[in-house]
Write an enzyme that holds these catalytic residues in place. Structure first.
Site, PDB file in Angstrom:
ATOM      1  N   GLU A   1       1.524   7.176 -26.278  1.00 28.05           N
ATOM      2  CA  GLU A   1       2.959   7.030 -25.989  1.00 28.05           C
ATOM      3  C   GLU A   1       3.289   5.726 -25.257  1.00 28.05           C
ATOM      4  O   GLU A   1       2.501   5.231 -24.465  1.00 28.05           O
ATOM      5  CB  GLU A   1       3.438   8.220 -25.152  1.00 28.05           C
ATOM      6  CG  GLU A   1       3.565   9.473 -25.994  1.00 28.05           C
ATOM      7  CD  GLU A   1       3.808  10.729 -25.189  1.00 28.05           C
ATOM      8  OE1 GLU A   1       4.582  11.582 -25.642  1.00 28.05           O
ATOM      9  OE2 GLU A   1       3.223  10.872 -24.106  1.00 28.05           O
TER      10      GLU A   1
ATOM     11  N   CYS B   1       6.808   0.464 -20.766  1.00 24.09           N
ATOM     12  CA  CYS B   1       5.702   1.129 -20.077  1.00 24.09           C
ATOM     13  C   CYS B   1       4.622   1.409 -21.122  1.00 24.09           C
ATOM     14  O   CYS B   1       4.825   2.202 -22.046  1.00 24.09           O
ATOM     15  CB  CYS B   1       6.238   2.414 -19.451  1.00 24.09           C
ATOM     16  SG  CYS B   1       5.008   3.357 -18.594  1.00 24.09           S
TER      17      CYS B   1
ATOM     18  N   CYS C   1      -6.601  10.399 -20.216  1.00 24.02           N
ATOM     19  CA  CYS C   1      -7.163   9.728 -19.037  1.00 24.02           C
ATOM     20  C   CYS C   1      -8.353  10.546 -18.570  1.00 24.02           C
ATOM     21  O   CYS C   1      -8.276  11.775 -18.531  1.00 24.02           O
ATOM     22  CB  CYS C   1      -6.113   9.641 -17.922  1.00 24.02           C
ATOM     23  SG  CYS C   1      -6.646   8.668 -16.499  1.00 24.02           S
TER      24      CYS C   1
ATOM     25  N   CYS D   1      -5.858  13.230 -11.651  1.00 29.41           N
ATOM     26  CA  CYS D   1      -4.919  13.322 -10.531  1.00 29.41           C
ATOM     27  C   CYS D   1      -4.121  14.609 -10.701  1.00 29.41           C
ATOM     28  O   CYS D   1      -3.642  14.904 -11.802  1.00 29.41           O
ATOM     29  CB  CYS D   1      -4.009  12.101 -10.502  1.00 29.41           C
ATOM     30  SG  CYS D   1      -4.960  10.578 -10.379  1.00 29.41           S
TER      31      CYS D   1
ATOM     32  N   CYS E   1      -0.476  14.741 -12.251  1.00 30.47           N
ATOM     33  CA  CYS E   1      -0.207  13.939 -13.446  1.00 30.47           C
ATOM     34  C   CYS E   1      -0.498  14.716 -14.725  1.00 30.47           C
ATOM     35  O   CYS E   1      -1.580  15.277 -14.886  1.00 30.47           O
ATOM     36  CB  CYS E   1      -1.056  12.670 -13.403  1.00 30.47           C
ATOM     37  SG  CYS E   1      -0.897  11.678 -14.897  1.00 30.47           S
TER      38      CYS E   1
ATOM     39  N   GLY F   1      -3.392   6.701 -19.213  1.00 32.91           N
ATOM     40  CA  GLY F   1      -4.707   6.110 -18.993  1.00 32.91           C
ATOM     41  C   GLY F   1      -4.833   5.261 -17.751  1.00 32.91           C
ATOM     42  O   GLY F   1      -3.853   4.901 -17.111  1.00 32.91           O
TER      43      GLY F   1
ATOM     44  N   SER G   1      -1.560   3.148  -6.989  1.00 33.43           N
ATOM     45  CA  SER G   1      -1.068   4.523  -6.860  1.00 33.43           C
ATOM     46  C   SER G   1      -1.698   5.142  -5.626  1.00 33.43           C
ATOM     47  O   SER G   1      -2.771   5.732  -5.699  1.00 33.43           O
ATOM     48  CB  SER G   1      -1.440   5.324  -8.114  1.00 33.43           C
ATOM     49  OG  SER G   1      -0.797   4.764  -9.225  1.00 33.43           O
ATOM     50  N   LEU G   2      -1.035   4.990  -4.504  1.00 34.17           N
ATOM     51  CA  LEU G   2      -1.635   5.397  -3.226  1.00 34.17           C
ATOM     52  C   LEU G   2      -1.426   6.896  -2.962  1.00 34.17           C
ATOM     53  O   LEU G   2      -2.379   7.645  -2.845  1.00 34.17           O
ATOM     54  CB  LEU G   2      -1.047   4.540  -2.100  1.00 34.17           C
ATOM     55  CG  LEU G   2      -1.727   4.688  -0.747  1.00 34.17           C
ATOM     56  CD1 LEU G   2      -3.171   4.233  -0.796  1.00 34.17           C
ATOM     57  CD2 LEU G   2      -0.942   3.911   0.321  1.00 34.17           C
TER      58      LEU G   2
ATOM     59  N   ASN H   1       7.894  13.942 -10.822  1.00 38.11           N
ATOM     60  CA  ASN H   1       8.475  14.442 -12.067  1.00 38.11           C
ATOM     61  C   ASN H   1       7.709  15.671 -12.514  1.00 38.11           C
ATOM     62  O   ASN H   1       6.537  15.581 -12.866  1.00 38.11           O
ATOM     63  CB  ASN H   1       8.385  13.371 -13.154  1.00 38.11           C
ATOM     64  CG  ASN H   1       9.340  12.242 -12.869  1.00 38.11           C
ATOM     65  OD1 ASN H   1      10.527  12.450 -12.658  1.00 38.11           O
ATOM     66  ND2 ASN H   1       8.813  11.025 -12.830  1.00 38.11           N
TER      67      ASN H   1
ATOM     68  N   CYS I   1       7.577   8.848 -15.436  1.00 39.90           N
ATOM     69  CA  CYS I   1       6.233   8.593 -14.918  1.00 39.90           C
ATOM     70  C   CYS I   1       5.381   9.849 -14.896  1.00 39.90           C
ATOM     71  O   CYS I   1       5.803  10.858 -14.345  1.00 39.90           O
ATOM     72  CB  CYS I   1       6.326   8.173 -13.459  1.00 39.90           C
ATOM     73  SG  CYS I   1       6.373   6.450 -13.209  1.00 39.90           S
TER      74      CYS I   1
HETATM   75  N1  SAH Z   1      -3.508   5.415 -14.300  1.00 40.67           N
HETATM   76  C1  SAH Z   1      -2.670   4.464 -13.656  1.00 40.67           C
HETATM   77  C2  SAH Z   1      -1.427   4.124 -14.433  1.00 40.67           C
HETATM   78  C3  SAH Z   1      -0.697   5.251 -15.123  1.00 40.67           C
HETATM   79  S1  SAH Z   1       0.147   6.411 -14.110  1.00 40.67           S
HETATM   80  C4  SAH Z   1      -2.331   4.925 -12.272  1.00 40.67           C
HETATM   81  O1  SAH Z   1      -2.608   6.076 -11.937  1.00 40.67           O
HETATM   82  O2  SAH Z   1      -1.795   4.122 -11.514  1.00 40.67           O
HETATM   83  C5  SAH Z   1       1.616   5.527 -13.589  1.00 40.67           C
HETATM   84  C6  SAH Z   1       2.212   6.023 -12.266  1.00 40.67           C
HETATM   85  O3  SAH Z   1       2.812   7.315 -12.439  1.00 40.67           O
HETATM   86  C7  SAH Z   1       1.174   6.189 -11.176  1.00 40.67           C
HETATM   87  O4  SAH Z   1       1.639   5.698  -9.942  1.00 40.67           O
HETATM   88  C8  SAH Z   1       1.040   7.686 -11.110  1.00 40.67           C
HETATM   89  O5  SAH Z   1       0.512   8.096  -9.898  1.00 40.67           O
HETATM   90  C9  SAH Z   1       2.450   8.133 -11.344  1.00 40.67           C
HETATM   91  N2  SAH Z   1       2.584   9.551 -11.718  1.00 40.67           N
HETATM   92  C10 SAH Z   1       1.715  10.319 -12.386  1.00 40.67           C
HETATM   93  N3  SAH Z   1       2.206  11.567 -12.566  1.00 40.67           N
HETATM   94  C11 SAH Z   1       3.425  11.579 -11.987  1.00 40.67           C
HETATM   95  C12 SAH Z   1       4.457  12.576 -11.862  1.00 40.67           C
HETATM   96  N4  SAH Z   1       4.314  13.788 -12.405  1.00 40.67           N
HETATM   97  N5  SAH Z   1       5.595  12.237 -11.223  1.00 40.67           N
HETATM   98  C13 SAH Z   1       5.773  11.001 -10.720  1.00 40.67           C
HETATM   99  N6  SAH Z   1       4.846  10.017 -10.818  1.00 40.67           N
HETATM  100  C14 SAH Z   1       3.677  10.300 -11.446  1.00 40.67           C
HETATM  101 FE1  SF4 Z   2      -4.917   8.989 -14.987  1.00 38.08          FE
HETATM  102 FE2  SF4 Z   2      -3.054   7.569 -13.612  1.00 38.08          FE
HETATM  103 FE3  SF4 Z   2      -2.578  10.113 -14.410  1.00 38.08          FE
HETATM  104 FE4  SF4 Z   2      -4.328   9.650 -12.449  1.00 38.08          FE
HETATM  105  S1  SF4 Z   2      -2.114   9.221 -12.392  1.00 38.08           S
HETATM  106  S2  SF4 Z   2      -4.630  11.071 -14.196  1.00 38.08           S
HETATM  107  S3  SF4 Z   2      -5.278   7.744 -13.145  1.00 38.08           S
HETATM  108  S4  SF4 Z   2      -2.912   8.358 -15.729  1.00 38.08           S
END
Ligand code: SAH
Ligand code: SF4
Length: 382
Positions: A102, A115, A122, A126, A129, A181, A235-236, A312, A355
Site C-alpha cells: 500500500e 507515504c 513488517c 510494534c 501497529c 515495513g 518512532s520513539l 489510529n 499511520c
Molecule cells: N517502520 C517504520 C515506518 C512505518 S510506521 C517505523 O516504525 O517508523 C510509520 C509511523 O506510524 C511510525 O511512527 C509508527 O510508529 C506509526 N504508527 C504505527 N501504527 C500506528 C497507529 N495505529 N496509530 C498511529 N501511528 C501509528
Molecule cells: Fe513495523 Fe513500523 Fe509497524 Fe513497528 S510501527 S510494526 S516497525 S511498520
C-alpha cells in the site's frame, strides 16, 4: 506486441543509473556514448514519465527498437484505489509475485505527501501497529519502492514540465517512508530508491522533502544518512526502556540510549536539519504530564521536532487513543519547552489509510485476530 511478451520483459521503471548503464552496455551501446544515453533515457523515465519507449524521441530508432525488444515501461499493477472524503488516496499495488503493498497520498494546502512502503508487511511487531500483525513479509526491490512514486504521479497526472518544475504546481512534493515495513531492514534497496527519487534530472524531489522513519535500527541509522542525505524520523513512543520494550519490541535489542546516540551521529544534524521524533498518543499508557516532561528532558541537546500522533485504532487493537484534553495538556508541556508540536490531524481515517493502519487485504486474519476484532466491534457498537 502480444501482452504475454510484454509481461515477461523487465520494466525500466524504478531502475537506478548504474543498472541502466549496465543494461545499455549489454545492448551494445559503446562506452563513450553511455553517459549521454543514460541521461537521455533517465529524463524520459523520471522527468517526463513516458509510457512508450517510442516516445523517447531523441534516441536513435535502432536503439529504441532494441530497448523495446528487451524492456518495457510497465508500471506497478494498481489492484485498488480508494479515495477519502478529505482528498487522501490509498493505492493497493499487486507486485509480480502477487504480493500486495500500500501507498498513501495526502494532499495539504502547501504540499502533497506520498507515504511509501519499504516491505510487504513488517517483521517487527510494534503492539499498536496494524502492519506488524501481517504474516507475510518480504523486502521490496528498489524498483518496487520507486515504482510507487511513479504510479502515484501517473494517477495524479503529475508529470510534465520537466525536472525544474518541482516547486509550485507539483502534486507529490514530499515523500515519507512511513508505509508498510521497516526501511532500515531493507537499507540497500531503500537507499537506491531514495537516490533515484532525489536525482535532480529525474523525479527531482528535494532531499529535505524526503523523510525516512525508523522504529530504531540504531546501527543502520548513520550509514543511511551518509548514503542518502534525507531527513530522519524516529518512532520513539516511550521515554523509558521498560515501556518502550513493550510497545516497540526492537527496543530490547537497541535501547533508548543507544538509539539516541545513533541520532546524535546523524550526518548534518543541526537546527536546519532536525530529527523528527514521533510519539503515538496511547490512552493511560504513555500520555501523562510526567511522560511529557521526561520526553522533553530526554531530547535536550538533540536538534529535534516532536510529532504527536493520535493513535489510529484498527480492529482488535489493544490500545485506545488518548482523550483530546489529555493530548492538549501533553502538547502544552512540549510546546512550553520550545517545540512547535501540534497534534497531527489524522488523514484518510475513513479508508483506513492513516499511520499504522496499513495492512494489505490479501492477508487473512488469524482466528485469534478475528475473535478480537469481533469483540472490539461488539464493544464499540453498543
Ligand atoms: N517502520 C517504520 C515506518 C512505518 S510506521 C517505523 O516504525 O517508523 C510509520 C509511523 O506510524 C511510525 O511512527 C509508527 O510508529 C506509526 N504508527 C504505527 N501504527 C500506528 C497507529 N495505529 N496509530 C498511529 N501511528 C501509528
Ligand atoms: Fe513495523 Fe513500523 Fe509497524 Fe513497528 S510501527 S510494526 S516497525 S511498520
Amino acid at each position: 506486441m502480444e501482452k504475454s511478451s510484454e509481461i515477461s520483459k523487465t520494466s525500466l521503471v524504478g531502475i537506478t543509473r548504474v543498472e541502466l548503464s549496465a543494461a545499455l552496455r549489454r545492448l551494445g551501446v559503446p562506452d563513450k556514448q553511455l553517459r549521454m544515453r543514460v541521461n537521455q533515457i533517465w529524463g524520459w523515465l523520471y522527468a517526463h514519465g513516458v509510457r512508450e519507449i517510442d516516445q523517447m524521441t531523441n534516441i536513435a530508432r535502432d536503439l529504441r527498437e532494441s530497448l523495446a525488444a528487451h524492456f518495457s515501461l510497465a508500471r506497478l499493477e494498481l489492484a485498488d484505489a480508494q479515495h477519502s472524503d478529505d482528498g487522501t488516496r490509498k493505492y493497493l499495488f499487486r507486485l509480480d509475485d502477487g504480493q500486495l503493498v500500500e501507498t498513501v497520498y495526502i494532499p495539504e494546502l502547501d504540499r502533497g505527501t506520498l507515504c511509501i512502503s519499504s516491505q510487504v508487511g513488517c517483521t517487527l511487531t510494534c503492539r499498536f501497529c496494524h502492519t506488524g500483525t501481517q504474516k507475510l513479509v518480504r523486502n521490496l526491490t528498489a524498483a518496487e519502492i520507486t515504482g510507487q512514486m511513479v504510479a502515484a504521479r501517473d494517477d495524479l497526472q503529475d508529470w510534465g514540465g520537466g525536472p525544474q518544475s518541482n516547486s509550485g504546481h507539483r502534486k507529490v512534493t514530499n515523500v515519507v517512508m512511513m508505509g508498510m515495513g521497516e526501511p532500515l531492514y531493507n537499507s540497500d534497496h531503500v537507499a537506491d530508491a531514495l537516490n533515484v527519487m532525489s536525482d535532480g534530472d529525474g523525479l527531482s524531489l528535494s532531499k529535505r522533502r524526503i523523510t525516512l522513519s525508523t522504529s530504531g535500527v540504531a546501527p543502520e541509522i548513520p550509514p543511511m544518512g551518509e548514503k542518502t542525505g534525507v531527513m530522519l524520523a524516529i518512532s520513539l513512543h516511550a521515554v523509558a526502556d521498560e515501556l518502550r520494550d513493550e510497545l516497540v519490541p526492537l527496543n530490547k535489542k537497541y535501547p533508548i540510549a543507544q538509539l539516541l546516540d545513533a541520532c546524535r551521529n546523524w550526518p548534518g544534524l543541526s537546527n536546519a536539519k532536525r530529527i523528527t521524533f514521533e510519539y503515538v498518543m496511547l490512552k493511560n499508557v504513555n500520555d501523562s504530564d510526567a511522560d511529557a516532561r521526561a520526553l522533553v528532558k530526554l531530547l535536550a541537546g538533540i536538534p529535534a521536532k516532536i510529532n504527536l500522533i493520535p493513535f489510529n485504532p484498527w480492529p482488535g487493537a489493544p490500545y485506545q487513543c488518548s482523550d483530546e484534553e489529555r493530548m492538549q495538556a501533553f502538547a502544552d508541556i512540549v510546546n512550553r519547552a520550545g517545540y512547535a508540536s501540534p497534534v497531527r490531524r489524522p488523514r484518510g481515517r475513513d479508508i483506513m489509510a492513516a499511520c499504522g493502519q496499513l495492512k494489505s487485504a490479501s492477508v487473512k486474519q488469524s482466528a485469534a485476530e478475528k475473535k478480537k476484532a469481533e469483540l472490539a466491534q461488539r464493544i464499540l457498537g453498543r
